[in-house]
Design an enzyme around this catalytic site. Sequence first.
Site, mmCIF file in Angstrom:
data_model
loop_
_atom_site.group_PDB
_atom_site.id
_atom_site.type_symbol
_atom_site.label_atom_id
_atom_site.label_comp_id
_atom_site.label_asym_id
_atom_site.label_seq_id
_atom_site.Cartn_x
_atom_site.Cartn_y
_atom_site.Cartn_z
ATOM 1 N N ASP A 141 63.331 62.696 49.038
ATOM 2 C CA ASP A 141 62.782 62.758 50.281
ATOM 3 C C ASP A 141 62.646 63.636 50.766
ATOM 4 O OD1 ASP A 141 64.500 60.461 50.967
ATOM 5 O OD2 ASP A 141 63.424 60.567 52.574
ATOM 6 N N GLU A 158 65.260 58.474 52.558
ATOM 7 C CA GLU A 158 66.601 58.689 53.569
ATOM 8 C C GLU A 158 67.002 59.035 54.202
ATOM 9 O OE1 GLU A 158 70.290 60.405 54.779
ATOM 10 O OE2 GLU A 158 68.445 61.801 54.014
#
Length: 452
Positions: free
Chosen positions: A91, A153
């Site tokens: 991400d 994250e």
Amino acid sequence: MTLSEPELRAAITRELPGVRADLERLVRIPGIAFDGFDHSPVERSAEAVAELLRGCGLEVRIVRSGGQPAVIGKRPAPPGAPTVLLYAHHDVQPVGDLSLWESEPFEPVERDGRLYGRGAADDKAGVMAHVAALRAYGDDLPVGVVVFVEGEEEFGSESLERLLDEHRDDLAADVIVIADSGNWDIGVPALTTSLRGIVNMFVEVRTAEHAVHSGMFGGAVPDALTVLAKLLATLHDDNGDVAVDGLVGKGGAPVDYPEDRLRAEAGLLDGVQFVGTGRLTERIWTKPALAVLGIDAPRTSEAPNAIVPKAKAKLSVRLAPGDEPKSAYLAVKAHLEQYAVWGAQVEVTFEHDGAPCVIDATGPMYDAARAAFRDAWDGVEAVEIGVGGSIPFIATFQEMFPGAAILVTGVEDPSSQAHGPNESLHLGEFARVCLAEALLLANVSGAAVAAS
């Protein structure tokens, strides 16, 4: 049979064009896990990572535990060989103000030896460094490998601890490589051995039930913005050091930043001074820092001539290694409640936190990593660095896998501008990172044999 160093160099050189092409494909996927964004690209990003790992001969699953999708790929160890866990995340951060980007954030572009695009460095290059090492070995991997690629994250890893707990047996490893940090400089590798923690919170100040005419009541009735400004000003002393009792701070950073380099990397304006005392690396690695991230109050273009009855700020505290998030939050909360002026009501609310960590980088696996870096960077020794930012899940890995050696590596350099506009990856350094990881796997295998 373990490949020799020349064979690994040749294999990485052979694989790099395909690795870069796949990196560019990943960068084109806007996988942002933040609330308010379309999360379907995060799903596509996980599928793309899973496909890459399957192509490396791993058994792959996409997993989740109430959050965004993570990818686990696994290949068993040869008899008697150790297992290495390779971590990265797929991400990315939101792009922010598009006008500040020199090219489209999700269309990778090369300029002057750097690949520009959101996630090109943080952390899709980390994913692809793992893939490059696996492709270099093909069927001749000297160790067992578990690849764990997280999907949230940048949004705080909220479900990570549950994922680690649910898949603890699958993720168990002798060595954990976390490719989410950076190197000291272009041409100088680094091992990250300390990271600050984080506590984010909100403070709201209230002085009246509603707004009132600033002419009729001004001079007697306090406005909440002035109270908030005075309160926020108490958080630092005249030198710019954090002035909150109860926060931990320490010195002893092993290296120092040249002032001109830090000014350039931070984009500091002419005449603006550094804040705080002590060596620059102590200020950004081993001492607490406190920043005001935002304020809720009337916009200047819309503000009437009325006394503001309430105002709210978001604060971010970076915790020195050795501090504890819960006690740090209580210390800042107590300070804010104590120093409110004129009887204003103050409410402090917790948002999220993450623990700092310190890594004891001694032992054969760390020696294996240093040797791999030294060879990949043509004789340059790795620097042990701290990081002012936070990767709270490293403390979680330490707790859940206490017997594993944790190596925090990365693909970023001081000009990568991760999280900012025009994020980029130095392609020459990326090639060295890929080679270093391939060499590391061989060295870890050799270290395990020597220890047996």
